[in-house]
Design a protein around this motif. Structure first.
Motif, PDB file in Angstrom:
ATOM      1  N   LYS A 119       0.766  -1.164  -0.012  1.00  0.00           N
ATOM      2  CA  LYS A 119       0.133  -0.154   0.169  1.00  0.00           C
ATOM      3  C   LYS A 119       0.834   1.268  -0.059  1.00  0.00           C
ATOM      4  CE  LYS A 119      -0.602   0.201   4.953  1.00  0.00           C
ATOM      5  NZ  LYS A 119      -1.698   0.127   6.031  1.00  0.00           N
ATOM      6  N   ALA A 261      -9.531   6.130  -3.584  1.00  0.00           N
ATOM      7  CA  ALA A 261     -10.306   5.050  -2.862  1.00  0.00           C
ATOM      8  C   ALA A 261      -9.425   4.462  -1.977  1.00  0.00           C
ATOM      9  CB  ALA A 261     -10.798   4.263  -3.914  1.00  0.00           C
ATOM     10  N   GLU A 262      -8.334   4.229  -2.307  1.00  0.00           N
ATOM     11  CA  GLU A 262      -7.418   3.520  -1.319  1.00  0.00           C
ATOM     12  C   GLU A 262      -7.165   4.221  -0.127  1.00  0.00           C
ATOM     13  OE1 GLU A 262      -6.157   0.252  -1.597  1.00  0.00           O
ATOM     14  OE2 GLU A 262      -7.694   0.219  -3.303  1.00  0.00           O
ATOM     15  N   SER A 263      -7.078   5.360  -0.115  1.00  0.00           N
ATOM     16  CA  SER A 263      -6.692   6.367   1.002  1.00  0.00           C
ATOM     17  C   SER A 263      -7.934   6.428   1.604  1.00  0.00           C
ATOM     18  CB  SER A 263      -6.396   7.618   0.615  1.00  0.00           C
ATOM     19  OG  SER A 263      -5.307   7.945  -0.192  1.00  0.00           O
ATOM     20  N   LYS A 265     -10.319   3.863   1.976  1.00  0.00           N
ATOM     21  CA  LYS A 265     -10.082   2.834   2.647  1.00  0.00           C
ATOM     22  C   LYS A 265      -9.282   2.525   3.802  1.00  0.00           C
ATOM     23  CE  LYS A 265     -11.399   0.269  -1.569  1.00  0.00           C
ATOM     24  NZ  LYS A 265     -10.640  -0.847  -2.617  1.00  0.00           N
ATOM     25  N   GLU A 266      -8.173   3.164   3.841  1.00  0.00           N
ATOM     26  CA  GLU A 266      -7.251   3.095   4.954  1.00  0.00           C
ATOM     27  C   GLU A 266      -7.807   3.946   6.181  1.00  0.00           C
ATOM     28  OE1 GLU A 266      -3.521   4.115   3.801  1.00  0.00           O
ATOM     29  OE2 GLU A 266      -3.224   2.960   2.127  1.00  0.00           O
ATOM     30  N   ILE A 268     -10.927   4.471   6.776  1.00  0.00           N
ATOM     31  CA  ILE A 268     -12.159   3.686   7.311  1.00  0.00           C
ATOM     32  C   ILE A 268     -11.685   2.539   8.021  1.00  0.00           C
ATOM     33  CG2 ILE A 268     -14.149   2.326   6.915  1.00  0.00           C
ATOM     34  CD1 ILE A 268     -14.616   4.042   4.287  1.00  0.00           C
ATOM     35  N   LEU A 269     -10.513   1.776   7.578  1.00  0.00           N
ATOM     36  CA  LEU A 269     -10.241   0.588   8.423  1.00  0.00           C
ATOM     37  C   LEU A 269      -9.572   1.022   9.659  1.00  0.00           C
ATOM     38  CD1 LEU A 269      -8.660  -1.322   5.368  1.00  0.00           C
ATOM     39  CD2 LEU A 269     -10.717  -2.107   6.802  1.00  0.00           C
TER      40      LEU A 269
END
Length: 320
Positions: A119, A261-263, A265-266, A268-269
């Motif tokens: 990532k 989108a990946e940022s 998701k990170e 939120i996780l």
């Protein structure tokens, strides 16, 4: 950051370490350098293990550097199950670039990422772009059917196959036909390489009829260095084409969507791990599910609605 602007490779290496290990303020560093990025030709090199990707990257990077280009190589290596560090197999096979102080080479551990990319790669790519490299070569770890993720970062994706590995059949199964901008049949000095070229060409022809996408199929040999100049010409022709037609803007729009989108998701996780999973509410919910007082799906929906509905988010953003 000033060291990167001043073209200090030592400072660049230090910055990459900060980002890869997610040290304090690493996102602030990436954010500042983001505004200096956007001028590099990012080339993804993917394919199954055993196709000679590392040796090909070695020759490709060296030839580009000799033509006066600034070149960086990111080699995504398998990681140690104990330390999560890169095993460095790819760097061992890059004998030429290891001897050149003009080519920046960095190995990154895959850290178990099934897509062949960590990532942190997207952040490190930003650092390399800000440094001013003309070409950034990203070699994935080579994990078969999961190798399509590289298209979310690269302008040009090279799919490397080799004679005798059945890669033409694997390519059809994995769906990597769609991501290849150039097919490279490496190890062309081996027997049956011409047959592999013909099989891939036939597959490409049938796909091109449907998708109107013309994909070159180029034989190369890292041993004899044959086909390397033709590969570079094909890469440069594609770069010129996507700049003239406006396709580059479309590609980079996809990159932005992926990174955003990946940022997200990170974030939120992280909220899930640090806030929800450590709460009394979570423990109580687990107990209720265990006692069959509710089911996992309904319990998850209740937690989601509580923490991610608009009213809750509005209150969080206002600091209430």
């Amino acid at each position: 950051m000033s060291g990167i602007k001043m073209q200090s490779q030592k400072d660049l290496a230090r910055a990459i370490t900060i980002v890869e290990n997610q040290q304090e303020h690493y996102l602030e560093l990436v954010s500042k350098l983001y505004f200096l990025s956007g001028n590099s030709h990012i080339i993804g090199i993917t394919g199954s293990p055993g196709t000679g990707k590392s040796s090909l990257v070695d020759k490709l990077a060296s030839r580009l550097q000799r033509s006066g280009k600034k070149v960086a190589v990111l080699a995504i290596d398998p990681s140690s199950p104990f330390s999560n560090g890169a095993i460095l197999g790819d760097r061992i096979r890059m004998a030429t670039v290891q001897q050149s102080h003009d080519i920046f080479v960095r190995s990154l551990a895959s850290r178990g990422n099934v897509g062949g990319l960590t990532k942190s790669v997207r952040h490190i790519t930003t650092l390399l772009e800000a440094f001013g490299f003309d070409y950034i070569l990203i070699e994935t770890v080579g994990s078969g059917q999961t190798e399509i993720e590289i298209m979310n970062l690269s302008h040009t994706t090279l799919v490397v196959v080799a004679p005798g590995l059945g890669d033409e059949i694997q390519a059809q199964k994995a769906g990597i036909m769609e991501i290849a901008d150039v097919f490279v049949v490496n190890k062309a000095d081996l027997p049956n390489s011409a047959i592999t070229v013909r099989h891939i060409t036939q597959m490409i022809h049938s796909e091109a009829v449907l998708n109107r996408k013309q994909v070159p199929v180029l034989p190369t040999s890292a041993v004899t260095e044959s086909g390397i100049d033709e590969l570079i010409n094909s890469i440069e022709e594609r770069w010129q084409s996507i700049n003239l037609t406006g396709e580059r803007s479309e590609i980079e729009m996809k990159h932005v969507k992926y990174k955003l989108a990946e940022s997200l998701k990170e974030k939120i996780l992280c909220y899930l791990d640090e806030t929800i999973l450590k709460s009394t509410e979570w423990s109580e919910t687990v107990y209720k599910v265990k006692q069959k007082l509710t089911d996992p799906e309904k319990a998850a929906e209740t937690i989601f609605n509580k923490h991610f509905n608009m009213n809750h988010l509005d209150q969080t953003w206002r600091g209430e």
